[in-house]
Design a protein around this motif. Structure first.
Motif, PDB file in Angstrom:
ATOM      1  N   ILE A  19       0.137  12.642   8.378  1.00 31.10           N
ATOM      2  CA  ILE A  19      -0.003  11.215   8.096  1.00 31.10           C
ATOM      3  C   ILE A  19      -0.418  10.514   9.378  1.00 31.10           C
ATOM      4  O   ILE A  19       0.232  10.667  10.415  1.00 31.10           O
ATOM      5  CB  ILE A  19       1.318  10.597   7.579  1.00 31.10           C
ATOM      6  CG1 ILE A  19       1.776  11.297   6.293  1.00 31.10           C
ATOM      7  CG2 ILE A  19       1.150   9.111   7.323  1.00 31.10           C
ATOM      8  CD1 ILE A  19       3.107  10.782   5.765  1.00 31.10           C
ATOM      9  N   ASP A  21      -1.089   6.853  10.921  1.00 31.17           N
ATOM     10  CA  ASP A  21      -0.945   5.405  10.733  1.00 31.17           C
ATOM     11  C   ASP A  21      -0.345   4.823  12.000  1.00 31.17           C
ATOM     12  O   ASP A  21       0.589   5.399  12.565  1.00 31.17           O
ATOM     13  CB  ASP A  21      -0.038   5.106   9.530  1.00 31.17           C
ATOM     14  CG  ASP A  21      -0.120   3.655   9.087  1.00 31.17           C
ATOM     15  OD1 ASP A  21       0.153   2.755   9.913  1.00 31.17           O
ATOM     16  OD2 ASP A  21      -0.460   3.415   7.915  1.00 31.17           O
ATOM     17  N   ASN A  26       5.942   1.715   8.176  1.00 27.62           N
ATOM     18  CA  ASN A  26       5.495   1.116   6.912  1.00 27.62           C
ATOM     19  C   ASN A  26       5.384   2.169   5.811  1.00 27.62           C
ATOM     20  O   ASN A  26       5.357   1.847   4.629  1.00 27.62           O
ATOM     21  CB  ASN A  26       4.122   0.447   7.087  1.00 27.62           C
ATOM     22  CG  ASN A  26       4.195  -0.753   8.018  1.00 27.62           C
ATOM     23  OD1 ASN A  26       5.282  -1.262   8.302  1.00 27.62           O
ATOM     24  ND2 ASN A  26       3.032  -1.191   8.485  1.00 27.62           N
ATOM     25  N   LEU A  27       5.282   3.443   6.224  1.00 26.57           N
ATOM     26  CA  LEU A  27       5.090   4.519   5.265  1.00 26.57           C
ATOM     27  C   LEU A  27       6.326   5.408   5.148  1.00 26.57           C
ATOM     28  O   LEU A  27       6.243   6.550   4.736  1.00 26.57           O
ATOM     29  CB  LEU A  27       3.892   5.378   5.688  1.00 26.57           C
ATOM     30  CG  LEU A  27       2.564   4.616   5.834  1.00 26.57           C
ATOM     31  CD1 LEU A  27       1.495   5.547   6.348  1.00 26.57           C
ATOM     32  CD2 LEU A  27       2.144   4.014   4.510  1.00 26.57           C
ATOM     33  N   LEU A  30       6.902   6.964   1.774  1.00 29.53           N
ATOM     34  CA  LEU A  30       5.987   8.074   1.494  1.00 29.53           C
ATOM     35  C   LEU A  30       6.406   9.322   2.256  1.00 29.53           C
ATOM     36  O   LEU A  30       6.441  10.424   1.706  1.00 29.53           O
ATOM     37  CB  LEU A  30       4.562   7.675   1.878  1.00 29.53           C
ATOM     38  CG  LEU A  30       3.501   8.781   1.778  1.00 29.53           C
ATOM     39  CD1 LEU A  30       3.385   9.297   0.345  1.00 29.53           C
ATOM     40  CD2 LEU A  30       2.153   8.268   2.269  1.00 29.53           C
ATOM     41  N   ASP A  65      -4.900   6.340   7.710  1.00 20.80           N
ATOM     42  CA  ASP A  65      -5.023   4.884   7.647  1.00 20.80           C
ATOM     43  C   ASP A  65      -6.420   4.489   8.117  1.00 20.80           C
ATOM     44  O   ASP A  65      -6.900   4.967   9.153  1.00 20.80           O
ATOM     45  CB  ASP A  65      -3.958   4.244   8.548  1.00 20.80           C
ATOM     46  CG  ASP A  65      -3.956   2.725   8.428  1.00 20.80           C
ATOM     47  OD1 ASP A  65      -4.446   2.212   7.403  1.00 20.80           O
ATOM     48  OD2 ASP A  65      -3.475   2.072   9.367  1.00 20.80           O
ATOM     49  N   MET A  94      -5.970   5.840   3.383  1.00 23.45           N
ATOM     50  CA  MET A  94      -5.008   4.840   2.927  1.00 23.45           C
ATOM     51  C   MET A  94      -5.502   3.500   3.453  1.00 23.45           C
ATOM     52  O   MET A  94      -5.666   3.325   4.663  1.00 23.45           O
ATOM     53  CB  MET A  94      -3.609   5.147   3.474  1.00 23.45           C
ATOM     54  CG  MET A  94      -3.075   6.508   3.092  1.00 23.45           C
ATOM     55  SD  MET A  94      -1.424   6.838   3.776  1.00 23.45           S
ATOM     56  CE  MET A  94      -1.783   6.856   5.539  1.00 23.45           C
ATOM     57  N   LYS A 117      -3.016   0.291  -0.328  1.00 27.51           N
ATOM     58  CA  LYS A 117      -1.674  -0.188   0.007  1.00 27.51           C
ATOM     59  C   LYS A 117      -1.352  -1.398  -0.862  1.00 27.51           C
ATOM     60  O   LYS A 117      -2.249  -2.153  -1.216  1.00 27.51           O
ATOM     61  CB  LYS A 117      -1.610  -0.546   1.494  1.00 27.51           C
ATOM     62  CG  LYS A 117      -1.825   0.658   2.417  1.00 27.51           C
ATOM     63  CD  LYS A 117      -1.776   0.231   3.883  1.00 27.51           C
ATOM     64  CE  LYS A 117      -1.957   1.429   4.811  1.00 27.51           C
ATOM     65  NZ  LYS A 117      -1.917   1.053   6.230  1.00 27.51           N
ATOM     66  N   ILE A 119       1.474   1.566  -0.672  1.00 27.41           N
ATOM     67  CA  ILE A 119       1.413   2.951  -1.104  1.00 27.41           C
ATOM     68  C   ILE A 119       2.438   3.249  -2.189  1.00 27.41           C
ATOM     69  O   ILE A 119       3.597   2.856  -2.100  1.00 27.41           O
ATOM     70  CB  ILE A 119       1.655   3.895   0.093  1.00 27.41           C
ATOM     71  CG1 ILE A 119       0.532   3.725   1.121  1.00 27.41           C
ATOM     72  CG2 ILE A 119       1.740   5.344  -0.350  1.00 27.41           C
ATOM     73  CD1 ILE A 119      -0.847   4.076   0.601  1.00 27.41           C
TER      74      ILE A 119
END
Length: 338
Positions: A19, A21, A26-27, A30, A65, A94, A117, A119
């Motif tokens: 991932i 970002d 914020n994720l 997820l 991202d 994303m 988003k 997500i």
């Protein structure tokens, strides 16, 4: 704290997801959902770090991202796709941007998909599963093709892989390289035009041939008493069009030299080497003019050689000489193609 690279390379029980970002908090939902579902999750907060982590860990998929300070997601994707080590990794963007031009930019940069988003973990995992399955099939194809190539190379076969879309020579065994140079004067990445034309001519008909269990016609190129044949072996990459007309094709080449056949005729019928060569081409159905051009002599000279051949073989006609010679050849060299 990011996991150590050594701790993330075991893929025996899970797929590895990277991932990327700049605000990973914020994720968090997820991240947790992926972790709970059995994925090994890596996180990078900057583009440069993402490239390093991807090169180190070779994740199975990247969630990227689009908008980050410094190196944005589009540039990260382009660099991942530009590197042979990471080009195969599927990238899902994303993004909070829904404008068409941003989504097009994501796909043009190398993304296979995108999610918007905020997500939704279930949606992301559903999309991931589709692309992970496709990536597994692609890896399996590459692995099988690699095994086939290694076997062909190890046993001295002359084999090449040609990209159907543009006819580019993608791979070759050492023996294939020598034969292509000898017969056509070409070298990689150039594929002889005759081979490209033959490949593209038969690709549209492969599906119907397979259903009827018919082998595609082979290409054969003669050079004196030597003959080089080409056979379509298997498709080694994803098809790019109907009936699998695209992708890369593994072509097996086989050279047959009939020098041994000529020598056998010379010994069997007590012929000189030149007389045996003339008889060889008679068996092949060539005229005196054709034989003269092949051997670099006049039709009259060929006729004189042939008259001596008739006497030594105890025959009176061209047809009889060819028939007697073919019977002897089939006894000594059953694989001979007359």
């Amino acid at each position: 704290m990011l996991p150590e690279p050594e701790a993330i390379l075991d893929r025996s029980n899970s797929d590895v997801v990277l991932i990327v970002d700049d605000v990973p908090d914020n994720l968090a939902v997820l991240h947790d959902a992926l972790d709970e579902s059995g994925y090994t999750v890596l996180v990078a907060t900057r583009g440069e770090t993402a490239l390093q982590r991807a090169a180190q860990a070779l994740p199975d998929i990247v969630l990227l991202d689009a908008m980050m300070p410094g190196m944005d997601g589009f540039e990260v994707a382009r660099r991942l796709k530009a590197s042979p080590a990471t080009a195969h990794i599927p990238i899902i963007f994303m993004t909070g941007l829904t404008e068409t031009e941003h989504l097009v930019a994501a796909l043009e940069a190398g993304g296979v998909d995108y999610v918007t988003k905020p997500i939704k973990p279930k949606e992301v995992m559903a999309r991931m599963n589709v692309h992970l399955q496709s990536a597994r099939r692609a890896r399996q194809q590459v692995h099988q093709a690699g095994q086939a190539r290694n076997a062909l190379d190890a046993f001295g076969y002359a084999s090449i892989t040609v990209r159907a879309s543009d006819g580019k020579l993608m791979w070759q065994t050492p023996l294939a390289r020598d034969l292509l140079r000898d017969y056509f004067g070409t070298s990689a990445p150039q594929t002889p035009k005759l081979v490209v034309d033959w490949l593209q001519q038969h690709l549209p008909h492969l599906e119907s041939m397979a259903q009827q269990q018919i082998e595609p016609p082979r290409l054969s190129v003669e050079q004196g008493a030597r003959r080089l044949s080409f056979r379509l072996h298997q498709q080694t990459g994803d098809g790019e069009g109907q009936n699998g007309e695209g992708g890369d094709w593994l072509i097996v080449m086989r050279e047959v030299s009939d020098a041994a056949v000529i020598e056998a005729m010379s010994l069997s019928f007590k012929l000189t080497t030149r007389e045996a060569e003339v008889l060889y081409w008679v068996v092949k159905g060539k005229t005196n003019r054709d034989i003269g051009e092949i051997l670099g002599s006049s039709p009259a000279t060929v006729k004189k050689h042939l008259e001596r051949v008739y006497v030594k073989m105890g025959v009176e006609t061209r047809t009889a000489a060819a028939g007697v010679a073919m019977t002897k050849i089939r006894q000594l060299h059953p694989q001979f193609e007359g």
